[in-house]
Design an enzyme around this catalytic site. Structure first.
Site, PDB file in Angstrom:
ATOM      1  N   GLN A 323     -13.750  -3.853 -16.501  1.00 59.98           N
ATOM      2  CA  GLN A 323     -14.292  -2.610 -16.347  1.00 59.98           C
ATOM      3  C   GLN A 323     -14.451  -1.712 -17.679  1.00 59.98           C
ATOM      4  O   GLN A 323     -13.964  -1.997 -18.572  1.00 59.98           O
ATOM      5  CB  GLN A 323     -13.557  -1.628 -15.387  1.00 59.98           C
ATOM      6  CG  GLN A 323     -12.021  -1.204 -15.846  1.00 59.98           C
ATOM      7  CD  GLN A 323     -11.352  -0.700 -14.887  1.00 59.98           C
ATOM      8  OE1 GLN A 323     -12.123   0.075 -13.666  1.00 59.98           O
ATOM      9  NE2 GLN A 323     -10.073  -0.598 -14.756  1.00 59.98           N
ATOM     10  N   HIS A 366      -4.224  13.295  -5.833  1.00 58.47           N
ATOM     11  CA  HIS A 366      -2.913  12.491  -5.752  1.00 58.47           C
ATOM     12  C   HIS A 366      -2.249  13.146  -4.731  1.00 58.47           C
ATOM     13  O   HIS A 366      -1.485  12.344  -3.953  1.00 58.47           O
ATOM     14  CB  HIS A 366      -2.350  12.395  -6.963  1.00 58.47           C
ATOM     15  CG  HIS A 366      -2.904  11.463  -7.841  1.00 58.47           C
ATOM     16  ND1 HIS A 366      -4.199  11.921  -8.678  1.00 58.47           N
ATOM     17  CD2 HIS A 366      -3.111   9.979  -7.823  1.00 58.47           C
ATOM     18  CE1 HIS A 366      -4.537  10.774  -9.428  1.00 58.47           C
ATOM     19  NE2 HIS A 366      -4.209   9.858  -8.837  1.00 58.47           N
ATOM     20  N   ASP A 392      -3.685   4.323 -13.392  1.00 57.76           N
ATOM     21  CA  ASP A 392      -3.166   5.221 -14.390  1.00 57.76           C
ATOM     22  C   ASP A 392      -1.793   5.785 -13.981  1.00 57.76           C
ATOM     23  O   ASP A 392      -1.593   6.645 -14.782  1.00 57.76           O
ATOM     24  CB  ASP A 392      -4.224   6.565 -14.062  1.00 57.76           C
ATOM     25  CG  ASP A 392      -4.504   6.808 -12.734  1.00 57.76           C
ATOM     26  OD1 ASP A 392      -3.543   6.508 -11.579  1.00 57.76           O
ATOM     27  OD2 ASP A 392      -5.629   7.508 -12.320  1.00 57.76           O
ATOM     28  N   ASP A 410      -2.145  -4.071  -9.603  1.00 61.23           N
ATOM     29  CA  ASP A 410      -3.540  -3.711 -10.233  1.00 61.23           C
ATOM     30  C   ASP A 410      -3.760  -4.920 -11.052  1.00 61.23           C
ATOM     31  O   ASP A 410      -3.078  -5.448 -11.729  1.00 61.23           O
ATOM     32  CB  ASP A 410      -3.245  -2.469 -11.035  1.00 61.23           C
ATOM     33  CG  ASP A 410      -4.685  -1.752 -11.489  1.00 61.23           C
ATOM     34  OD1 ASP A 410      -5.101  -0.620 -10.875  1.00 61.23           O
ATOM     35  OD2 ASP A 410      -5.411  -2.708 -12.194  1.00 61.23           O
ATOM     36  N   ASP A 444      -4.841  -9.538  -8.460  1.00 56.51           N
ATOM     37  CA  ASP A 444      -5.892  -8.930  -7.552  1.00 56.51           C
ATOM     38  C   ASP A 444      -5.198  -8.699  -6.192  1.00 56.51           C
ATOM     39  O   ASP A 444      -4.243  -9.449  -5.781  1.00 56.51           O
ATOM     40  CB  ASP A 444      -6.795 -10.066  -7.176  1.00 56.51           C
ATOM     41  CG  ASP A 444      -7.731  -9.878  -6.063  1.00 56.51           C
ATOM     42  OD1 ASP A 444      -8.834  -8.913  -6.338  1.00 56.51           O
ATOM     43  OD2 ASP A 444      -7.632 -10.295  -5.020  1.00 56.51           O
ATOM     44  N   GLY A 445      -5.418  -7.375  -5.610  1.00 55.50           N
ATOM     45  CA  GLY A 445      -4.785  -7.233  -4.509  1.00 55.50           C
ATOM     46  C   GLY A 445      -4.864  -7.898  -3.375  1.00 55.50           C
ATOM     47  O   GLY A 445      -3.848  -7.983  -2.471  1.00 55.50           O
ATOM     48  N   ASP A 462      -5.489   2.997  -3.909  1.00 54.94           N
ATOM     49  CA  ASP A 462      -6.071   3.538  -4.928  1.00 54.94           C
ATOM     50  C   ASP A 462      -7.091   2.978  -5.823  1.00 54.94           C
ATOM     51  O   ASP A 462      -6.757   2.855  -6.801  1.00 54.94           O
ATOM     52  CB  ASP A 462      -4.992   4.399  -5.922  1.00 54.94           C
ATOM     53  CG  ASP A 462      -5.334   5.366  -6.750  1.00 54.94           C
ATOM     54  OD1 ASP A 462      -6.323   5.974  -6.746  1.00 54.94           O
ATOM     55  OD2 ASP A 462      -4.408   5.949  -7.531  1.00 54.94           O
TER      56      ASP A 462
END
Length: 600
Positions: A323, A366, A392, A410, A444-445, A462
């Site tokens: 990204q 959050h 994050d 993540d 990867d989720g 998230d």
């Protein structure tokens, strides 16, 4: 080695270079259009289709080019490509950097944004026919390469022909290969190398902006090499035109012209200026990339506000494997009090084409993602929570105060590593990555859930919004089915969502997809915050809780301190059946519904 052999080798080397550039241009434009408009599959498919269509048109019209000026036409083609490719790139960026009146039809913008693909494809269509005719004129295709390369190719060729002979009727062809066959072979090799170098070196190492100038530089260099090698220097600089020398075939007593054409000195000067300019850009590629990126981003970011109301200033940017990460300050420049946040300036985070975090609503987002749904589960070490995304670490910080056990997955390990030590993120996550009940996996989720046997009381998504089909997997029925299979008896999954009023088609496709995955009940709520300090709270983000059965209410014995504080807001929130919208297709990995993507 005869001059003819050397000339043919030079032409084949030029074939390799121009093919390398031609294929790489196709990928650059595909990725650029994906960045600007989203939809990786859509943009790549349309770009490839338009490119090959234009390539065919150019090749068909190449027969109308003067056969007596093959060299001149090849030189012009390379110069025009060197000029047109970066210009087209900047045109697409420009279309997305200015406010286009709403009266302009979207179809017109769509068409204009793809004209550079057509132009580059059309010009590239001239290259192979011109090169093929020039190689044919030399009549020495079989001896163009060094002997050791010829021997290796012959061995491979003999093996392939034997294999073909098991099915097809073949006749072993010895001696000179046709100009078409050797040029096409070199073209395919150049295309493969171009694809690999673009994917493995240029794009990840330089980024899109420097890459387009590297390719244009190669086109300019190819044109100059051609004119230097085949040009008749004895006439420079006396005449106004540049002519091509004749080729002497040592094996024959006759003399045959490769091409007798002319190129104006003006075009040669243009080629020299372009090539020198591109060399300078490539040498300072980091500066050029930063300046052009910031110019685009600062114009495009926050453009949803009225003209002159919000100004963006990029603080930093960088690209991970997955990204584009941009940090920027946004400043209220409109008339009257700032209705969007306290003060005049705040810092925000943008991932790809979507804003992920701003200082004014980082906490409230959050709190909605974590502190509200924690009212549905028991706090403590026995409660297992899965967080998908959240690189994050801020969601982890909110979970830490409930002393739960957290599995965190993540995909972007580079981004997670950066946010650990970045002061901007540290003030929000407070070194939550050191939490002793945290297990973080870089993966990867979807794949993680396929390989895991764990069950969870709470799953928090998230993840970025559905702005690109790279994310379609995380909005698919298969993904939500995997989540449901990993929930405990009273488990729930929570995600933020786009408003059904603002994105009705997305909402319908998303809800039908979740329902098809086996979730029967939903609970929808907004998180509110007085983000501009005017004494009134505003709606910040909408969240959804999904469950495959009945669940308890948010308010009651298990409510968190946050829900207790805002009990008046949450006491009327109730569970409802997940609706089913007629005529709206479910989004599946193998049958994607592109209505689930939204245009930011």
């Amino acid at each position: 080695m005869s001059n003819s052999r050397t000339d043919t080798g030079t032409l084949l080397a030029l074939t390799f270079v121009v093919s390398f550039c031609s294929f790489a241009y196709e990928f650059v434009y595909s990725e650029l259009l994906t960045v600007m408009y989203g939809g990786t599959v859509t943009q790549y498919v349309i770009t490839v289709g338009l490119y090959f269509f234009s390539l065919g048109i150019g090749a068909a019209l190449s027969d109308d080019l003067d056969a007596a000026d093959l060299g001149g036409n090849f030189f012009r083609t390379e110069v025009f490509l060197a000029a047109a490719a970066p210009a087209g790139f900047l045109l697409i960026v420009g279309l997305n950097s200015v406010r286009i009146p709403q009266s302009v039809p979207p179809e017109l913008i769509w068409t204009v944004a793809r004209l550079p693909v057509v132009v580059v494809g059309f010009l590239s269509g001239f290259e192979l026919p011109l090169l093929t005719h020039m190689v044919d004129e030399l009549e020495d295709g079989e001896t163009a390469m060094p002997v050791w390369i010829q021997n290796a190719c012959n061995r491979v060729h003999n093996t392939v022909v034997k294999g073909l002979g098991t099915v097809w009727s073949v006749e072993r062809t010895d001696g000179r290969r046709s100009g078409l066959s050797v040029v096409l072979a070199m073209d395919y090799v150049g295309g493969l190398v171009g694809a690999v170098i673009y994917a493995r070196v240029l794009y990840p190492g330089l980024g899109l902006i420097p890459t387009i100038f590297v390719l244009a530089l190669l086109n300019g260099v190819a044109a100059l090499v051609f004119v230097t090698y085949f040009g008749d220097w004895s006439r420079w600089p006396v005449t106004d035109k540049w002519s091509w020398r004749s080729v002497n075939e040592n094996s024959q007593s006759s003399t045959r012209a490769l091409s007798v054409g002319h190129v104006s000195k003006t075009l040669l000067v243009v080629c020299l200026v372009l090539t020198a300019s591109y060399a300078g850009v490539v040498a300072k590629h980091e500066t050029a990339d930063e300046q052009l990126s910031q110019l685009y981003l600062e114009q495009q970011t926050e453009n949803k506000y009225p003209p002159g109301a919000m100004r963006a200033n990029v603080v930093s940017q960088g690209t991970t494997t997955y990204q584009h990460v941009i940090r920027y300050n946004r400043t209220w420049t409109g008339t009257g009090p700032n209705p969007h946040f306290t003060g005049k300036t705040e810092q925000c985070l943008r991932l790809g084409s979507a804003i992920q975090l701003c200082e004014s609503w980082a906490d409230s987002y959050h709190q909605g993602l974590v502190d509200v749904p924690m009212s549905l589960v028991e706090p403590g070490p026995e409660t297992k929570v899965l967080v998908v995304g959240g690189g994050d670490w801020i969601a982890i910080d909110h979970l830490r105060k409930y002393n739960v056990t957290v599995d965190h997955v993540d995909l972007d390990g580079e981004f997670m590593q950066q946010t650990k030590t970045d002061p901007f993120f540290r003030k929000w996550h407070d070194d939550a990555y050191e939490y002793d009940r945290l297990n973080t996996t870089t993966a990867d989720g979807y794949r993680y859930l396929q390989e895991s046997n764990e069950t969870y009381d709470l799953v928090l998504l998230d993840i970025p919004g559905a702005t690109d089909d790279d994310l379609l997997t995380l909005y698919s029925a298969e993904f939500y089915s995997s989540i449901r299979n990993h929930l405990s008896d009273e488990g729930v999954v929570v995600t933020w969502g786009y408003s059904p009023d603002g994105y009705p088609q997305h909402h319908k496709a998303f809800i039908n997809t979740v329902g098809a995955a086996g979730f029967t009940n939903q609970l929808s709520y907004w998180v509110r915050e007085d983000i501009d300090s005017d004494g009134q709270s505003e709606r910040i983000e909408q969240f959804y809780v999904f469950a495959p059965g009945d669940r308890q209410s948010l308010t009651g014995d298990g409510e968190t301190a946050y829900v207790r504080k805002h009990r008046e807001q949450y006491r009327t929130i109730e569970w409802h059946a997940v609706p089913r919208y007629r005529g709206v297709r479910v989004n599946s990995i193998f049958h994607p519904n592109y209505d689930i993507l939204i245009d930011t």
